[in-house]
Design an enzyme around this catalytic site. Structure first.
Site, short mmCIF file in Angstrom:
data_model
loop_
_atom_site.label_atom_id
_atom_site.label_comp_id
_atom_site.label_asym_id
_atom_site.label_seq_id
_atom_site.Cartn_x
_atom_site.Cartn_y
_atom_site.Cartn_z
N HIS A 88 93.98 46.70 51.64
CA HIS A 88 95.22 46.10 52.12
C HIS A 88 95.32 46.08 53.63
CE1 HIS A 88 96.29 47.07 47.94
NE2 HIS A 88 96.82 45.88 48.03
N HIS A 138 93.07 39.14 47.75
CA HIS A 138 91.88 39.85 47.26
C HIS A 138 90.96 38.92 46.46
CE1 HIS A 138 94.11 43.31 48.46
NE2 HIS A 138 95.02 43.17 47.51
#
Lengths: 199, 330
Positions: B218, B56
């Protein structure tokens, strides 16, 4: 009676089985999760086997407690704390006896599964590892082989369910039709238990 | 899938070595996976610790530095870190003023941070936790693990970081972090799935003519799949979802966040459409941030986060920050 060596065999058999099935676990995790269940558990159980060889605890309880702590320290995600708690609490419930009977193991495992349900907030039917573990513990009174069959059937039975906990819950109804990866790996753990018992 | 990596097993460690080489103002413990601002612990200041799966970036390691996080714990790709990392981080940043854990609402992150908090308290470190759960795409927490933490994490880390830098006590920093989270909502859109290094191929199948609405960070699919839409239509869907849920009465901070593989050309264009729709709805905009901040590896797409602010939150947002991923006023 089951001694520390039996519990080490259980952990070794689990590690071998997770190695063999890692790709399948990850494939099950792809459409509804984030495609890492296999590799995460592989990392954890490889570390468990390594630490058990190094420290060689002498009682069943100590083997499982150490294995659980190692999973918590190496896996991450939800599987680390959940599987770690399962083994740690089961180990603690076994106390420091040098050998335990099947009945004692069943009760200890029930304590471990209850702790997992409390920690993860999941109940049977939520399409999680609980759906394999609860029927396995219920069947363990009959035989290790019966527990293995019950866990496998429990894992397969998650397919039509909508996931209500964990990453899979975020895709909502789209989780229906997929066997839960956590229930599948839990069935591997129980199958390895039967293997360690020679059943 | 071609990737600029050595082998999947060392992706996180390799990235940390690179982060360390680029940012000598951070202490990067590659082996134990903890990133700490070099001058920690800062006397009299609450320590801010966050962390989560890798993939991320710049979240969270890129937000460590004066005015934002004191430390970050990167996990494996898309997998939460382990309690040992968080405990190490807490010990490294605690000056005696306590530590705030900023936790995104994913089962793994929550469980590991809970365990770490217990362990830290056993060691005499005062710990508070704030849960980030801004994703409006997750509708009913009775049937899910609850709303995910996504883009609002940046606002929580920035604003709580400024509060800590001013020397506010732990309870106040925690209350401000909670206020930021409660005033924030996000909505994400994917134009392509991402590929994790371990799997090496897209995590789900998204045909060229379709997009996913309501994604997380995700690589999991969203709540709904539709035929491809224009930037303006996507902005309408995103703003509507966020504004209906937030019902803002104050000016908002806007984060137009890229998921990793969408160029700034497209993100700025999307930002223009977001502004058009916000203006139509009469939502005043206080500040805007456009770029890749809370990404999902190589996923194409964007997320929109709005955060309702009062004068104090806006002042804290504007306060100086000096991190690899966010820097102003210094």
């Amino acid at each position: 009676m089951l001694d520390a060596d039996f519990f080490r065999r259980w952990m070794t058999a689990t590690a071998a089985s997770v190695d063999r099935e890692a790709e399948r676990l990850t494939a099950l995790d792809s459409p509804i999760g984030d495609a890492d269940h296999g590799s995460n558990l592989q990392r954890g159980f490889t570390a468990v086997v390594a630490v058990l060889e190094k420290e060689a605890p002498g009682t069943p309880g100590a083997v499982l407690t150490l294995a659980g702590r190692q999973l918590i320290s190496t896996v991450g995600g939800a599987s680390g704390p959940l599987y770690g708690t399962l083994l740690r609490r089961t180990g603690k419930a076994l106390g420091d006896a040098g050998e335990v009977g099947a009945e004692q193991l069943t009760e200890a495992l029930r304590t471990g599964v209850d702790a997992v349900m409390t920690l993860g907030g999941a109940a049977p039917g939520d399409a999680t590892m609980i759906d394999a573990l609860v029927p396995a513990v219920d069947a363990l009174g009959d035989s290790f082989a019966a527990a293995r069959t019950a866990a496998e059937e429990g894992a397969v039975a998650t397919t039509p369910l909508q996931a209500r906990k964990g990453r899979a819950s975020y895709v909502g109804e789209r989780s229906i039709g997929h066997q839960d990866p956590g229930a599948t790996s839990a069935a591997l753990l129980i199958a390895a238990l039967a293997e360690a018992a020679g059943e | 899938m071609k990737m600029l990596i050595n082998v999947p097993e060392t992706v996180v460690a390799d990235a940390l070595r690179g982060l360390a080489a680029a940012h000598p103002e951070l202490t990067v413990d590659v082996e134990n996976r903890v990133i700490v601002r070099r001058d920690a612990p800062v006397a009299g200041q609450v320590g801010l610790v966050s962390g989560g799966g890798s993939g991320h970036e710049p979240l969270h390691g890129g937000f460590v530095g004066p005015g934002m996080l004191s430390a970050a714990c990167p996990g494996e790709v898309f997998t939460s870190p382990v309690p040992d990392q968080m405990l190490r981080a807490a010990a490294a940043v605690d000056s005696g003023a306590g530590v705030l854990f900023i936790v995104k609402n994913y089962t793994g992150d929550v469980l590991n941070f809970d365990m770490a908090a217990e362990m830290a308290e056993d060691e005499g470190i005062q710990v508070a936790k704030v849960l980030v759960n801004d994703d409006v795409a997750v509708t009913d927490s009775l049937y899910t693990a609850g709303r995910r933490g996504t883009g609002a994490t940046l606002f929580v880390e920035k604003i709580a970081g400024a509060a800590a830098a001013e020397g506010m006590p732990l309870e106040r920093v925690e209350a401000i972090a909670r206020q930021v989270n409660e005033g924030s909502r996000s909505f994400g859109i994917a134009l392509s799935a991402c590929s994790t290094p371990a799997k090496g191929s897209p995590t789900f199948d998204l045909p060229p003519g379709e997009l996913e609405l309501g994604i997380g960070i995700h690589g999991e699919p969203g709540r709904e799949r539709r035929a491809m839409m224009t930037s303006g239509e996507i902005a309408e869907a995103a703003v509507e979802a966020v504004v209906e849920d937030l019902q803002p009465r104050n000016p908002v901070l806007v984060l137009v966040n890229g998921m990793g593989a969408t160029p700034l050309l497209e993100l700025y264009g999307f930002n223009a459409e977001v502004h058009r729709v916000l203006a139509q709805r009469g939502v005043p905009v206080a500040r805007v941030l456009v770029g890749n901040y809370v990404t999902s590896l190589d996923m194409a797409g964007a997320s929109l986060t709005l955060c309702q602010v009062d004068d104090e939150l806006l002042r804290l947002y504007d306060a100086p920050v000096k991190t690899p991923g966010l820097r102003w006023g210094v």
